[in-house]
Design an enzyme around this catalytic site. Structure first.
Site, PDB file in Angstrom:
ATOM      1  N   VAL A 263      65.617   3.161  30.339  1.00  0.00           N
ATOM      2  CA  VAL A 263      64.523   2.443  29.391  1.00  0.00           C
ATOM      3  C   VAL A 263      63.243   3.024  29.863  1.00  0.00           C
ATOM      4  O   VAL A 263      62.853   2.752  31.121  1.00  0.00           O
ATOM      5  CB  VAL A 263      64.254   0.721  29.617  1.00  0.00           C
ATOM      6  CG1 VAL A 263      63.148   0.269  28.573  1.00  0.00           C
ATOM      7  CG2 VAL A 263      65.717   0.393  29.316  1.00  0.00           C
ATOM      8  N   GLU A 264      62.704   3.944  29.265  1.00  0.00           N
ATOM      9  CA  GLU A 264      61.378   4.687  29.482  1.00  0.00           C
ATOM     10  C   GLU A 264      60.110   3.932  29.265  1.00  0.00           C
ATOM     11  O   GLU A 264      60.232   2.970  28.781  1.00  0.00           O
ATOM     12  CB  GLU A 264      61.330   6.298  28.903  1.00  0.00           C
ATOM     13  CG  GLU A 264      62.542   6.949  29.424  1.00  0.00           C
ATOM     14  CD  GLU A 264      62.552   8.241  28.996  1.00  0.00           C
ATOM     15  OE1 GLU A 264      61.625   8.502  27.918  1.00  0.00           O
ATOM     16  OE2 GLU A 264      63.393   9.033  29.335  1.00  0.00           O
TER      17      GLU A 264
ATOM     18  N   CYS B 238      66.044   3.737  35.060  1.00  0.00           N
ATOM     19  CA  CYS B 238      67.180   4.697  34.702  1.00  0.00           C
ATOM     20  C   CYS B 238      68.344   3.567  34.264  1.00  0.00           C
ATOM     21  O   CYS B 238      68.381   2.359  34.457  1.00  0.00           O
ATOM     22  CB  CYS B 238      67.756   5.086  36.242  1.00  0.00           C
ATOM     23  SG  CYS B 238      66.817   6.580  36.718  1.00  0.00           S
TER      24      CYS B 238
ATOM     25  N   GLU C  74      71.407   3.279  35.421  1.00  0.00           N
ATOM     26  CA  GLU C  74      71.891   2.535  36.712  1.00  0.00           C
ATOM     27  C   GLU C  74      71.199   1.158  36.875  1.00  0.00           C
ATOM     28  O   GLU C  74      71.693   0.080  37.470  1.00  0.00           O
ATOM     29  CB  GLU C  74      72.234   3.332  37.807  1.00  0.00           C
ATOM     30  CG  GLU C  74      72.791   4.594  37.725  1.00  0.00           C
ATOM     31  CD  GLU C  74      72.136   5.832  37.354  1.00  0.00           C
ATOM     32  OE1 GLU C  74      71.011   5.527  36.397  1.00  0.00           O
ATOM     33  OE2 GLU C  74      72.329   7.034  37.410  1.00  0.00           O
TER      34      GLU C  74
HETATM   35  N1  THU Z   1      68.019   8.894  34.317  1.00  0.00           N
HETATM   36  C1  THU Z   1      68.892   7.913  34.489  1.00  0.00           C
HETATM   37  O1  THU Z   1      69.034   6.983  33.684  1.00  0.00           O
HETATM   38  N2  THU Z   1      69.702   8.160  35.607  1.00  0.00           N
HETATM   39  C2  THU Z   1      69.881   9.066  36.291  1.00  0.00           C
HETATM   40  O2  THU Z   1      70.684   8.648  37.396  1.00  0.00           O
HETATM   41  C3  THU Z   1      69.043  10.305  36.101  1.00  0.00           C
HETATM   42  C4  THU Z   1      67.917  10.280  35.112  1.00  0.00           C
HETATM   43  C5  THU Z   1      67.187   8.919  33.089  1.00  0.00           C
HETATM   44  C6  THU Z   1      65.744   8.666  33.474  1.00  0.00           C
HETATM   45  C7  THU Z   1      64.959   9.292  32.550  1.00  0.00           C
HETATM   46  O3  THU Z   1      64.948   8.447  31.390  1.00  0.00           O
HETATM   47  C8  THU Z   1      65.727  10.409  31.801  1.00  0.00           C
HETATM   48  O4  THU Z   1      67.034  10.064  32.786  1.00  0.00           O
HETATM   49  C9  THU Z   1      65.097  11.860  32.433  1.00  0.00           C
HETATM   50  O5  THU Z   1      65.088  12.021  33.580  1.00  0.00           O
END
Ligand code: THU
Length: 139
Positions: free
Chosen positions: A49-50, A59, A61
């Site tokens: 979720v950005e 992230c 996780e």
């Molecule tokens: N991202 C994750 O959700 N988990 C990770 O372990 C690596 C990165 C996401 C964060 C961001 O929304 C996108 O990947 C690009 O970095």
């Protein structure tokens, strides 16, 4: 717990792929989904979720851990994390620490169809965890 069967890894990976559909990633355009299996046989999942304030991004996780707690907690024994292209990705550094809290060094992390799963202890050696707090508090 020992390794999951190939069938179980495939199912967990498929759930992670499905979870990418819940991703909110308008900035990076990298959708990430995560699925986990608990020691008492439950499944949890999450997606990234950005945020317009980029550094606040959650992230996949992180979202998975929230789902674990929403279900009442428990221990993770296996996780699979995939990007929108359907391929497995390794958890970022921060998420290795997040996962360590809820699965420890034995937590198995998917490495995709063509590689054996790795224990989190291999991805995050000598982790700082809850046990360290008790032993290192000031008197
Ligand atoms: N991202 C994750 O959700 N988990 C990770 O372990 C690596 C990165 C996401 C964060 C961001 O929304 C996108 O990947 C690009 O970095």
């Amino acid at each position: 717990m020992s390794n999951l069967s190939e069938t179980s890894w495939n199912a967990l990976r498929e759930q992670a792929r499905h979870a990418t559909l819940m991703s909110y990633a308008p900035y990076s355009h990298v959708s990430v989904g995560a699925a986990g299996y608990t020691s008492d046989g439950r499944y949890v999942e999450g997606a990234n979720v950005e945020n317009a304030s980029y550094g606040l991004t959650l992230c996949a996780e992180c979202s998975l851990v929230s789902d674990l707690m929403r279900q009442g907690g428990g221990r993770l024994v296996a996780v699979s994390i995939v990007a929108g292209d359907g391929q497995s990705i390794a958890p970022c550094g921060r998420c290795r620490q997040l996962l360590f809290e809820h699965g420890g060094a034995e937590l198995l992390v998917d490495a995709g169809e063509n590689a054996p799963a790795r224990a989190l202890g291999e991805l995050l050696p000598d982790a700082f965890g809850p046990d360290d707090l008790d032993s290192r508090r000031s008197p």
